[in-house]
Scaffold this motif. Structure first.
Motif, short mmCIF file in Angstrom:
data_model
loop_
_atom_site.label_atom_id
_atom_site.label_comp_id
_atom_site.label_asym_id
_atom_site.label_seq_id
_atom_site.Cartn_x
_atom_site.Cartn_y
_atom_site.Cartn_z
N TYR A 153 -21.66 17.21 -34.69
CA TYR A 153 -22.00 16.40 -35.58
C TYR A 153 -20.73 16.43 -36.72
O TYR A 153 -20.72 15.17 -37.39
CB TYR A 153 -23.28 16.93 -36.40
N PRO A 154 -19.92 17.35 -37.08
CA PRO A 154 -18.73 16.98 -37.91
C PRO A 154 -17.96 16.02 -37.53
O PRO A 154 -17.49 15.14 -38.37
CB PRO A 154 -18.18 18.42 -37.82
N ALA A 155 -17.73 15.81 -36.17
CA ALA A 155 -16.91 14.63 -35.59
C ALA A 155 -17.54 13.12 -35.92
O ALA A 155 -16.84 12.40 -36.33
CB ALA A 155 -16.38 14.98 -34.27
N PHE A 156 -18.85 13.47 -35.71
CA PHE A 156 -19.67 12.19 -35.78
C PHE A 156 -19.60 11.63 -37.24
O PHE A 156 -19.46 10.46 -37.64
CB PHE A 156 -21.11 12.34 -35.29
N LEU A 157 -19.62 12.75 -38.32
CA LEU A 157 -19.72 12.25 -39.61
C LEU A 157 -18.15 11.66 -40.20
O LEU A 157 -18.09 10.81 -40.77
CB LEU A 157 -19.91 13.63 -40.21
N LEU A 158 -17.11 11.99 -39.28
CA LEU A 158 -15.83 11.47 -39.53
C LEU A 158 -16.03 10.14 -39.10
O LEU A 158 -15.33 9.29 -39.68
CB LEU A 158 -14.71 12.26 -38.98
N VAL A 159 -16.33 10.00 -37.79
CA VAL A 159 -16.42 8.53 -37.26
C VAL A 159 -17.22 7.72 -38.06
O VAL A 159 -16.98 6.54 -38.58
CB VAL A 159 -17.09 8.68 -35.95
N PHE A 160 -18.39 8.06 -38.53
CA PHE A 160 -19.32 7.26 -39.58
C PHE A 160 -18.57 7.10 -40.76
O PHE A 160 -18.77 6.05 -41.22
CB PHE A 160 -20.48 8.16 -39.73
N ALA A 197 -14.06 18.80 -30.63
CA ALA A 197 -14.75 19.53 -31.38
C ALA A 197 -14.22 20.04 -32.59
O ALA A 197 -12.79 20.36 -32.63
CB ALA A 197 -15.15 20.98 -30.54
N ILE A 198 -14.81 19.73 -33.70
CA ILE A 198 -14.17 20.06 -35.07
C ILE A 198 -15.15 21.03 -35.88
O ILE A 198 -16.59 20.64 -35.98
CB ILE A 198 -13.99 18.53 -36.04
N GLU A 199 -14.62 21.88 -36.56
CA GLU A 199 -15.30 22.70 -37.45
C GLU A 199 -15.37 22.32 -38.82
O GLU A 199 -14.27 21.85 -39.36
CB GLU A 199 -14.77 24.26 -37.10
N ILE A 200 -16.23 22.63 -39.46
CA ILE A 200 -16.31 22.65 -40.94
C ILE A 200 -15.54 23.82 -41.65
O ILE A 200 -16.09 24.90 -41.65
CB ILE A 200 -17.63 22.36 -41.50
N ASP A 201 -14.38 23.40 -42.17
CA ASP A 201 -13.56 24.46 -42.76
C ASP A 201 -12.91 23.74 -44.15
O ASP A 201 -13.26 22.57 -44.42
CB ASP A 201 -12.52 25.06 -41.80
#
Length: 263
Positions: A8-15, A57-61
């Motif tokens: 979902y972090p990558a999806f939020l970036l696309v969004f 895959a992207i992590e929230i950091d």
């Protein structure tokens, strides 16, 4: 296929990129379009792009917030680039309005909420209708889809301070004003000849009130010239759409570092 919940972090970036893209994009960013429709359309389009791109895959950091700002800035820049290229139609209309005498009467632009010239808004509306009829708005959606090939999600920074990017933006502004001048020169040139003729008449027949005769004459000549050159204006609008597409692609290449590599 990776689902939204798994990454979902990558999806939020696309969004974020698509939503910011629709904030300044012509036709999609109109104020009379409800915000719920814009957000819903952005969400479903982001979902389609997410399952098509398969992002890493992207992590929230700590770097994730920088990526959010980068995605928002990139979407705003690309959408604004398309907007100011299409604004050449309104600039051409403002040139015509100034010579016609319509510069004192303005209408409200539904996209920005600011005042715009009458003929400029008329030509801008025609350009939007032509863009829809030619499916040029599909090219804009293709542009934001293929933007991930130039500026990937995990790229942290945008090289906005590069010299070639500034030069590219200046050349884009130059081409925009050239197209605006080409669109307005038939009407503006004919009105210039009308002004010369009225000046000669004012000197030879001083009894004639030029201020009473000149304004309706210039308005009539302007509408006649607009009818005569409408086909040429549509051709220039098509050229404007091509310029908009090439400009967006070139700017994405430079922001992605493709054009910054040393030769």
């Amino acid at each position: 296929m990776v689902t939204i919940l798994e990454n979902y972090p990558a999806f939020l970036l696309v969004f974020m990129r698509i939503t910011a893209f629709f904030v300044t994009l012509p036709l999609f960013s109109y104020r009379n379009i409800p915000n719920t429709h814009k957000i819903g359309f952005s969400f479903f389009l982001a979902y389609i792009m997410f399952i098509s791109l398969e992002p890493p895959a992207i992590e929230i950091d700590s770097q994730y917030f920088i990526l959010i700002l980068k995605e928002a800035l990139f979407g705003l820049i690309i959408g604004f680039c398309a907007y100011f290229i299409l604004a050449a139609v309104q600039i051409a209309g403002s040139f015509i309005d100034f010579q016609m005498g319509f510069a004192i009467a303005n209408v409200i632009d539904p996209q920005t909420g600011a005042q715009s010239p009458l003929i400029g808004q008329f030509l801008y509306t025609l350009s939007l209708l032509l863009m829809i009829s030619l499916n040029a708005h599909h090219l804009l959606l293709d542009g934001v889809f293929y933007s991930y090939q130039f500026v990937p999600i995990d790229q942290l920074f945008l090289p906005l301070g590069e010299e070639n990017i500034i030069e590219f933006i200046v050349q884009t502004f130059n081409s925009m004003f050239i197209i605006a001048f080409q669109m307005s020169i038939p009407v503006v040139g004919s009105l210039f000849l009308v002004d010369i003729a009225l000046g000669i008449v004012a000197r030879t027949v001083p009894q004639l009130n030029i201020f009473v005769v000149g304004l309706p004459l210039k308005i009539g000549v302007s509408f006649i010239m607009l009818i005569l050159v409408m086909g040429a204006l549509f051709l220039l609008m098509q050229q404007l759409f091509e310029t908009m597409t090439y400009t967006i692609r070139g700017l994405m290449e430079l922001l992605g570092g493709v054009g910054n590599e040393p030769s």
